[in-house]
Each structure stands twice: as C-alpha cells, then as structure tokens.
Design a protein around this motif. Structure first.
Motif, mmCIF file in Angstrom:
data_model
loop_
_atom_site.group_PDB
_atom_site.id
_atom_site.type_symbol
_atom_site.label_atom_id
_atom_site.label_comp_id
_atom_site.label_asym_id
_atom_site.label_seq_id
_atom_site.Cartn_x
_atom_site.Cartn_y
_atom_site.Cartn_z
ATOM 1 N N THR A 3 11.830 0.356 -79.161
ATOM 2 C CA THR A 3 10.662 -0.469 -78.280
ATOM 3 C C THR A 3 9.732 -0.997 -79.206
ATOM 4 O O THR A 3 9.753 -0.651 -80.456
ATOM 5 N N ASP A 5 6.463 -0.926 -79.064
ATOM 6 C CA ASP A 5 5.434 0.228 -78.783
ATOM 7 C C ASP A 5 5.432 1.182 -79.888
ATOM 8 O O ASP A 5 5.679 2.251 -79.671
ATOM 9 N N GLU A 17 4.555 -2.545 -76.327
ATOM 10 C CA GLU A 17 5.690 -2.959 -75.504
ATOM 11 C C GLU A 17 4.955 -3.256 -73.959
ATOM 12 O O GLU A 17 4.100 -2.465 -73.865
ATOM 13 N N CYS A 83 7.844 -8.029 -75.009
ATOM 14 C CA CYS A 83 9.127 -7.238 -74.283
ATOM 15 C C CYS A 83 10.109 -7.282 -75.309
ATOM 16 O O CYS A 83 10.707 -8.523 -75.517
ATOM 17 N N THR A 84 10.747 -6.026 -75.558
ATOM 18 C CA THR A 84 11.997 -6.039 -76.510
ATOM 19 C C THR A 84 12.947 -5.367 -75.889
ATOM 20 O O THR A 84 13.775 -5.313 -76.479
#
Ligand code: ACK
Length: 278
Positions: A3, A5, A17, A83-84
């Motif tokens: 992610t 984050d 994130e 946003c991944t």
C-alpha cells in the motif's frame, strides 16, 4: 503491491494511502501526460484527483506518486496521498485557477509584463528546487504551461505532472503534445541533463511574454516541430521585449546545453529583472 501508506527508507518518501470510497469525485478538469484529472472532495477539502484510465499508465502513475511524495516546495503542487489498491489515483491540492496555458491562450485575462515575469520566476524556483535534490537532481522533463497551475487568483504558480520525471521511455512515447517545449537533445539522443528543463523554461518565458503558442505555425505535428528545433529554429524575437529578458530566453534555449544557464543562474537573472520592474 504494497500500500502507499509507508515510508520508503531507501528513498525517504512517505505516501498516505487514501481509501477510494472516501473521495467524492466531481467534474473532469483536465488531462495530464497520463490520466484524467477530476475536481473532488476528500477530508472536507477541495482536491484534484488524477485517475489512470489505462493499465499502460500504471508506470507513470507510480513515478508521479514517488516523485511528488519526495518534494515539498511552495511552487510545486502538494500531494495529499494516493489510492494504490484497486482503483489507482493521486489526490492533490486543487488549483482553482487552472493551468497557465488556459490563462494565456483560452482566456481574456489582461496581465502585465511584471505578472509574466513573476510566473516565470516562480516556475524557475520550483525547478531549481528539483534540480538541487539529493542524492540526485530530479529532472521534470515536461515543463510547459499546461503543467503550471495557478492559485490565489492567478498570482501563485505551482508545477504539476511528474509522470515523466525520471522515466525516459514514458517521456518519448506519451508526450507528443510537448514537442514545442522539448530540448533538442531529448529527442535526438538519450544523453541529457537538467539543462533540458532550462530549455523548456526559455520557451515558457517567450510564451508568457508574447502570449503566443510556440511553433503554432509548424503544421502542428510533433515531428515537424522537433525537426525545426533540431535545425536551430526558435520562436521569433518579440517586438519591444526588454533586452535582458530577450537575452535570458535566448541563452536558455541555446542548442548546446553547456551554453545554457543553470536554473540557479536563471533565478538570479530573473530576480534582477522582476525587481527592476517593481
Ligand atoms: O487547466 P487545465 O485543463 O486543468 O490543464 C491542466 C490539466 O489538468 C493537465 O495538468 C488540470 N489539473 C491538473 N492538476 C490539477 C490540480 N491539482 N488542480 C486543478 N487542475 C488540475 C489542469
């Protein structure tokens, strides 16, 4: 994929994130070198949301997340997070003034030479920050008015669109609309340095002072512009342009990168010009 984050210890960057469901997307505001940009609300804040529309844009998306999260400067657009997971998007500060390109070529806004020089100056400060990054300079490689955003009633300028910073292949294949600002060494060889941003800056200076689109009469194709630039063609000198400004642009778009100023020198010269006009 991990992610967003997380802190990348090797490269010292942190990306927050963001949960895609927390973003309220509104209308489309533009299109970057990749992806569609929407106006949106996230965390009670007006934001710009850049969504990738094709799987092939994923690489540019990851480059932009990585590069934008490493930078922190008043003349560079601020990244809030990304946003991944699933839907891929970047969430960044919203620039209500739109792009400098729209102001120059699609609006009737009257502006003075002092305004034009202030935009050019702010752009040079953002670029110099990128070039002085450690351990390696960050080369933007796609500097042009569509990637310069305005806030605070058009007074404050911020650089955006980092999808091509660092990846040579993406640059050449995705940026056909950038030929007018592109240094000759970028399309004629694979050896180029941060001086390619200085070249683009020289063209931008011409554009804000003349309020004309560079190479607009070259048939519009990327190839015809590249060929002309390769052969030494540059935008025409501007009638009544103060000599220090003319010297600044012509030195920046010299064919030989070694003859161009460094971005730090551009700042010093532009600063002198801006303050002599105040
Ligand atoms: O003026 P525009 O159509 O709106 O031209 C650019 C385009 O996307 C390509 O970069 C819009 N855009 C990009 N980032 C932002 C942002 N952070 N805020 C507002 N508009 C943006 C811009």
């Amino acid at each position: 994929m991990a992610t967003a984050d997380q802190i990348d210890n090797e490269n010292h960057y942190y990306v927050r994130e963001i949960d895609y469901s927390e973003i309220q997307k509104k209308e489309v505001v533009g299109e970057g070198s990749f992806g569609i940009v929407y106006k949106g609300i996230w965390n009670d804040t007006l934001v710009a949301v850049k969504n990738i529309s094709r799987e092939t844009e994923k690489k540019s998306f990851l480059i932009e997340v990585r590069q934008l999260s490493r930078v922190n400067h008043e003349n560079i657009v601020k990244l809030y997070g990304a946003c991944t997971q699933g839907m891929l998007c970047l969430v960044m500060e919203y620039a209500e003034g739109g792009s400098l390109f729209n102001v120059l070529h699609r609006s009737n806004l009257q502006y003075t030479l002092a305004h034009a020089m202030s935009w050019a100056y702010q752009c040079s400060k953002g670029v110099e920050y990128l070039h002085s990054m450690k351990p390696k300079p960050l080369i933007h490689r796609d500097l042009k008015p569509p990637n310069l955003l305005l806030i605070n009633g058009g007074v404050h300028l911020k650089i955006c669109d980092f999808g091509t910073a660092a990846d040579k292949n993406t640059y050449m294949t995705n940026n056909k609309g950038s030929a007018a600002w592109m240094a000759p060494e970028v399309f004629s060889s694979s050896h180029y340095t941060e001086k390619c941003d200085v070249f683009s800056w020289g063209i931008i200076l011409w554009e804000v002072v003349s309020r004309k689109k560079p190479f607009y009469n070259k048939g519009g194709t990327a190839f015809s512009i590249m060929w002309a630039v390769h052969k030494g063609k540059r935008p025409p000198l501007i009638r009544n342009c103060p000599l220090p400004i003319e010297n600044l642009m012509t030195t920046c778009w010299d064919h030989d990168p070694k003859n161009r100023l460094s971005m730090a020198e551009v700042i010093s010269f532009t600063h002198l010009v801006v303050f002599s006009m105040a």
